[in-house]
Design a protein around this motif. Structure first.
Motif, short mmCIF file in Angstrom:
data_model
loop_
_atom_site.label_atom_id
_atom_site.label_comp_id
_atom_site.label_asym_id
_atom_site.label_seq_id
_atom_site.Cartn_x
_atom_site.Cartn_y
_atom_site.Cartn_z
N UNK A 122 28.60 39.07 21.22
CA UNK A 122 27.89 38.93 22.49
C UNK A 122 28.77 38.27 23.54
N UNK A 123 29.37 37.11 23.20
CA UNK A 123 30.17 36.44 24.23
C UNK A 123 31.49 37.15 24.49
N UNK A 124 31.99 37.90 23.52
CA UNK A 124 33.18 38.72 23.79
C UNK A 124 32.82 39.85 24.75
N UNK A 125 31.63 40.44 24.55
CA UNK A 125 31.17 41.50 25.46
C UNK A 125 30.94 40.94 26.86
N UNK A 126 30.43 39.72 26.98
CA UNK A 126 30.22 39.11 28.29
C UNK A 126 31.55 38.90 29.01
N UNK A 127 32.57 38.42 28.28
CA UNK A 127 33.88 38.22 28.88
C UNK A 127 34.52 39.55 29.26
N UNK A 128 34.36 40.55 28.40
CA UNK A 128 34.91 41.88 28.69
C UNK A 128 34.25 42.47 29.93
N UNK A 129 32.94 42.29 30.04
CA UNK A 129 32.20 42.77 31.22
C UNK A 129 32.71 42.08 32.48
N UNK A 130 32.96 40.78 32.39
CA UNK A 130 33.44 40.03 33.55
C UNK A 130 34.77 40.58 34.04
N UNK A 131 35.69 40.80 33.11
CA UNK A 131 37.01 41.33 33.49
C UNK A 131 36.93 42.79 33.95
N UNK A 132 36.05 43.57 33.31
CA UNK A 132 35.93 44.99 33.66
C UNK A 132 35.38 45.17 35.07
N UNK A 133 34.32 44.43 35.40
CA UNK A 133 33.75 44.51 36.74
C UNK A 133 34.79 44.05 37.78
N UNK A 134 35.50 42.97 37.45
CA UNK A 134 36.55 42.50 38.36
C UNK A 134 37.64 43.53 38.55
N UNK A 135 38.03 44.21 37.47
CA UNK A 135 39.08 45.23 37.54
C UNK A 135 38.65 46.40 38.40
N UNK A 136 37.42 46.89 38.18
CA UNK A 136 36.94 48.04 38.95
C UNK A 136 36.83 47.69 40.43
N UNK A 137 36.27 46.54 40.72
CA UNK A 137 36.11 46.13 42.11
C UNK A 137 37.47 45.92 42.78
N UNK A 138 38.38 45.27 42.07
CA UNK A 138 39.71 45.03 42.62
C UNK A 138 40.47 46.33 42.85
N UNK A 139 40.40 47.24 41.88
CA UNK A 139 41.10 48.51 42.00
C UNK A 139 40.56 49.33 43.17
N UNK A 140 39.23 49.34 43.33
CA UNK A 140 38.64 50.12 44.42
C UNK A 140 39.06 49.57 45.78
N UNK A 141 39.04 48.23 45.93
CA UNK A 141 39.46 47.64 47.20
C UNK A 141 40.94 47.90 47.48
N UNK A 142 41.75 47.82 46.45
CA UNK A 142 43.19 48.04 46.63
C UNK A 142 43.49 49.47 47.04
N UNK A 143 42.83 50.43 46.39
CA UNK A 143 43.05 51.84 46.73
C UNK A 143 42.57 52.14 48.15
N UNK A 144 41.37 51.65 48.48
CA UNK A 144 40.83 51.91 49.82
C UNK A 144 41.68 51.27 50.91
N UNK A 145 42.26 50.12 50.60
CA UNK A 145 43.12 49.45 51.59
C UNK A 145 44.47 50.15 51.71
N UNK A 146 44.98 50.66 50.62
CA UNK A 146 46.31 51.28 50.63
C UNK A 146 46.35 52.58 51.43
N UNK A 147 45.18 53.21 51.62
CA UNK A 147 45.16 54.47 52.38
C UNK A 147 44.88 54.25 53.86
N UNK A 148 44.71 53.00 54.27
CA UNK A 148 44.52 52.73 55.69
C UNK A 148 45.83 52.92 56.46
N UNK A 149 45.73 53.13 57.74
CA UNK A 149 46.91 53.28 58.60
C UNK A 149 47.22 51.95 59.27
N UNK A 150 48.50 51.63 59.29
CA UNK A 150 48.96 50.37 59.90
C UNK A 150 50.03 50.71 60.93
#
Length: 230
Positions: A122-150
């Motif tokens: 249970x607590x391993x799954x909770x930790x895995x979920x914490x890192x997984x949600x963080x990874x998905x959110x971080x990856x999505x923000x990074x990809x969306x930011x990388x395609x912006x024009x500067x």
């Protein structure tokens, strides 16, 4: 800043970084080596130590190098990498603190059922979920930011590649991104409190609020800073 001031700043920052690094590393080693520390609380504490090491190592070494060389340049790929790991650690820390708060709630409110509820998987799954949600959110923000024009200024008004600081430099219309980030912040805030709001109000105040105190301070600060920059 004079050369002497830069040297003092470098040494002070280096000492603080090394103290944080080896302090968290000591926690990780002790939790792994000492059998008595193989409990959910120390498991989550080990995850927090990993978050602290990763987050500080993402920003501080580059800042130390800039202090010594006075070269404040960073490549776009390095900037995106720095942003990815910083958002990952920020999300990982928030969800890990939530898991720790729930663990303390079960320990206080249901002590006889604690080891039945907080099993290893249970607590391993909770930790895995914490890192997984963080990874998905971080990856999505990074990809969306990388395609912006500067096309305008490339000077980041920060000592590291913060998401809001980078978005502010874009020549693309980022109104939709800001709206998305606002509702994402609100949604994550509500999701974090769902397990606790499902309990009685009195029990929450008496038993859940003390272990949840550090999380409330961290998340409130994050939201205020986040919305102020937007």
């Amino acid at each position: 800043m004079s050369s002497v001031g830069q040297l003092y700043f470098f040494l002070g920052l280096l000492i603080i970084y090394l103290m944080a690094f080896f302090g968290n590393l000591t926690i990780i080693i002790l939790v792994c080596v000492v059998p008595n520390l193989h409990t959910p609380m120390y498991f989550f504490l080990c995850n927090l130590a990993i978050v602290d090491i990763t987050s500080t190592s993402t920003c501080i070494p580059k800042l130390l190098m800039m202090t010594l060389t006075q070269d404040h340049k960073i490549t776009f790929h390095c900037c995106m990498t720095q942003m990815f790991f910083f958002i990952l650690c920020a999300n990982g820390e928030i969800f890990t603190l939530t898991s720790m708060a729930y663990d303390r709630y079960v320990a206080i409110c249901r002590p006889l059922q604690y080891y039945t509820i907080m099993r290893k998987n249970v607590y391993i799954a909770m930790a895995t979920f914490s890192w997984l949600i963080g990874f998905i959110n971080s990856l999505s923000h990074t990809i969306l930011t990388s395609i912006l024009q500067f096309c305008y200024s490339h000077d980041i008004n920060n000592f590291f590649c913060d998401l809001n600081s980078v978005i502010a430099l874009s020549s693309t219309d980022v109104t939709s991104r800001k709206i998305f980030m606002f509702f994402e912040t609100v949604l994550i805030s509500l999701v974090q409190f769902i397990p606790f709001l499902s309990r009685t109000y009195e029990s929450f105040l008496q038993l859940c609020l003390p272990p949840y105190h550090s999380y409330i301070i961290l998340w409130t600060t994050y939201v205020l800073v986040h919305e102020t920059r937007i």
